[in-house]
Scaffold this active site. Structure first.
Site, PDB file in Angstrom:
ATOM      1  N   LYS A  30      19.520 149.302 -23.940  1.00  0.00           N
ATOM      2  CA  LYS A  30      19.752 148.290 -22.899  1.00  0.00           C
ATOM      3  C   LYS A  30      18.918 147.049 -23.216  1.00  0.00           C
ATOM      4  O   LYS A  30      17.706 147.116 -23.349  1.00  0.00           O
ATOM      5  CB  LYS A  30      19.356 148.835 -21.520  1.00  0.00           C
ATOM      6  CG  LYS A  30      19.590 147.823 -20.396  1.00  0.00           C
ATOM      7  CD  LYS A  30      18.865 148.219 -19.125  1.00  0.00           C
ATOM      8  CE  LYS A  30      19.483 149.425 -18.470  1.00  0.00           C
ATOM      9  NZ  LYS A  30      18.844 149.710 -17.151  1.00  0.00           N
ATOM     10  N   LEU A  73      28.534 148.980 -24.932  1.00  0.00           N
ATOM     11  CA  LEU A  73      29.012 150.078 -24.082  1.00  0.00           C
ATOM     12  C   LEU A  73      29.304 149.624 -22.659  1.00  0.00           C
ATOM     13  O   LEU A  73      30.133 150.210 -21.975  1.00  0.00           O
ATOM     14  CB  LEU A  73      27.970 151.207 -24.052  1.00  0.00           C
ATOM     15  CG  LEU A  73      27.692 151.922 -25.377  1.00  0.00           C
ATOM     16  CD1 LEU A  73      26.535 152.914 -25.207  1.00  0.00           C
ATOM     17  CD2 LEU A  73      28.935 152.639 -25.870  1.00  0.00           C
ATOM     18  N   ASP A  77      18.344 151.844  -5.706  1.00  0.00           N
ATOM     19  CA  ASP A  77      19.531 151.214  -6.286  1.00  0.00           C
ATOM     20  C   ASP A  77      20.547 152.273  -6.718  1.00  0.00           C
ATOM     21  O   ASP A  77      21.099 152.211  -7.819  1.00  0.00           O
ATOM     22  CB  ASP A  77      19.135 150.340  -7.489  1.00  0.00           C
ATOM     23  CG  ASP A  77      20.201 149.309  -7.834  1.00  0.00           C
ATOM     24  OD1 ASP A  77      21.073 149.041  -6.974  1.00  0.00           O
ATOM     25  OD2 ASP A  77      20.170 148.773  -8.955  1.00  0.00           O
ATOM     26  N   GLY A 101      26.240 144.479 -17.153  1.00  0.00           N
ATOM     27  CA  GLY A 101      26.049 144.300 -15.715  1.00  0.00           C
ATOM     28  C   GLY A 101      25.036 143.205 -15.465  1.00  0.00           C
ATOM     29  O   GLY A 101      24.696 142.431 -16.368  1.00  0.00           O
ATOM     30  N   GLY A 102      24.577 143.141 -14.216  1.00  0.00           N
ATOM     31  CA  GLY A 102      23.603 142.120 -13.869  1.00  0.00           C
ATOM     32  C   GLY A 102      22.292 142.278 -14.622  1.00  0.00           C
ATOM     33  O   GLY A 102      21.566 141.306 -14.834  1.00  0.00           O
ATOM     34  N   GLY A 126      22.013 143.254 -17.791  1.00  0.00           N
ATOM     35  CA  GLY A 126      22.157 142.940 -19.207  1.00  0.00           C
ATOM     36  C   GLY A 126      23.202 143.826 -19.864  1.00  0.00           C
ATOM     37  O   GLY A 126      24.022 144.447 -19.188  1.00  0.00           O
TER      38      GLY A 126
END
Length: 449
Positions: free
Chosen positions: A184, A162, A281, A165-166, A168
């Protein structure tokens, strides 16, 4: 029926074995004929007759005593055969019940194996999750077996990816025909990955809010770590704004709704959690959208409790373009750091641009630096708005949103508003059917969008 067929020959054998002595009759005339002991000499007839007369009175008594013994034997035989038959029936019944239970257990195990090959159901886990969410309770999330994830993601096939990113990769997981989830798979190993994994599980097992993503479970397999979330069918805000569609699905009212949802999630973290939580974040890739474009905050791996933090007690982390200047330069971290990141997301929604864009291979510019002079100029502001929404936006509302964005990205933290104030400023800009208080005849619903 098979049991009865088995018992009939057993009963007949028992009956004939014990009933055989009943046919033996010692006083039968045939017994005297077969007697090998015979008189060798003839005796006088008179003597024989007298002897018969002498013994004849005793013969009926002997015959009666013999029949009583036979009756007793018959009775004993019947009792013994009945007891034996009852014992056999009891044994066979117990054996049949035992086989039946084993058969049911075997069928259940076979069904579980069949489910595993097709993509196992998380029935007990989902049932518990649904019950907790329905009751509004907070509780620990469940550990999920690795084999379940392998089956649900088709061995983590590329076609099920899907996003990446950093942190995973995120995979689509189909646990049954009616339930999808997002898995994830954290990238990397070591203390940082383990700490972020534990932090995510810890926070999302405690937090329950409509604008914060739900964690369904986690998995630890060797050195690998997995997090299982509710499925967000419209992906991230980043993919909607900067992906192939370039924000075409996001109308003006939907963008205002997303900003309101994010503000509600942050307001819950800052004002309603005890102690307060700083997400640390906030960015468009960590804002997920469900099938109705409801926005939810995700990725709590860097979240910490509120208060004033500095370089001495916290590691500098975040994403370039969203990090507040005081945190980047001095390591100072407060809830106003989240407000700054929210302001950057708001600029993305208004202009459809990334927080940091390359001007040349060696030069980049920040959306805040570029937009700030134009945000305060009413004549220039409409020209920097995302072309996708220029024809549908309300110019009066545009000025209000731009004013909120300017306040949120102020370099000085004390000049930034509290997230509660931001929340209340957005409610009048969002139609009632989208969660705000604005009443307009031609408002757009998420379903129609």
């Amino acid at each position: 029926m098979n049991l009865l067929l088995l018992l009939i020959p057993i009963w007949l054998f028992s009956y004939t074995s014990f009933a055989a002595p009943m046919d033996v009759r010692p006083d039968s005339p045939l017994s005297s004929i077969g007697d090998p002991v015979l008189p060798t000499e003839k005796e006088p007839l008179s003597q024989t007759s007298s002897d018969m007369e002498a013994h004849s009175p005793g013969m009926p008594e002997v015959r009666i005593v013999h029949h009583q013994d036979l009756n007793k034997k018959i009775l004993i035989a019947l009792i013994v055969s009945s007891a034996l038959l009852g014992g056999i029936l009891l044994f066979l019944s117990c054996f049949w019940i035992y086989r039946l239970k084993n058969s049911k257990k075997s069928n259940a195990q076979s069904q579980e194996s069949l489910d595993a090959s097709k993509g196992l159901s998380l029935g007990p886990i989902l049932g518990k999750f649904t019950a907790l969410r329905t009751a509004g309770k907070k509780g620990s999330v469940d550990a999920i077996e690795y084999q379940l994830l392998v089956a649900a993601t088709n061995s983590f096939q590329e076609s099920n990816v899907l996003g990446e990113g950093g942190f995973g990769r995120v995979y689509k997981a189909r646990f049954n025909d009616n339930f999808l989830a997002a898995v994830k798979r954290l990238r990397g190993q070591g203390q940082d990955t383990e700490r972020e994994f534990e932090n995510e599980v810890d926070w999302l097992s405690k937090i329950l809010h409509q604008n914060i993503v739900s964690l369904l479970g986690y998995c630890i397999h060797g050195e690998s770590r997995f997090l299982i979330y509710e499925m967000m069918h419209n992906g991230s805000l980043e993919s909607q704004l900067h992906g192939p569609s370039h924000g075409l699905a996001l109308t003006w009212h939907l963008r205002m709704k997303i900003a309101l949802d994010v503000a509600r999630g942050l307001e819950y973290l800052h004002e309603r959690c005890s102690p307060p939580v700083i997400h640390r974040d906030i960015k468009s890739s960590n804002i997920l959208l469900d099938s109705n474009f409801n926005a939810k905050l995700s990725d709590f791996g860097l979240a910490i409790t509120g208060g004033t933090h500095n370089k001495s007690n916290i590691k500098l982390s975040g994403t370039l373009g969203y990090v507040a200047p005081e945190y980047l330069l001095d390591g100072k971290l407060t809830d106003k750091s989240d407000v700054y990141a929210f302001g950057v997301v708001l600029l993305e929604l208004l202009m459809g641009k990334k927080p940091v864009e390359k001007m040349s291979p060696s030069q980049c510019h920040s959306i805040v630096t570029w937009a700030m002079p134009q945000l305060t100029d009413r004549s220039k502001l409409p020209n920097i708005v995302d072309p996708v929404i220029r024809s549908t936006m309300d110019v009066k509302h545009l000025y209000q949103v731009a004013a909120v964005a300017v306040l949120c990205v102020q370099p000085e933290p004390s000049y930034r508003p509290l997230i509660t104030d931001v929340l209340h400023s957005f409610i009048p800009l969002v139609p009632v059917e989208l969660g705000g208080s604005l009443r307009v005849a031609d408002s757009v619903s998420p379903a129609r969008s």
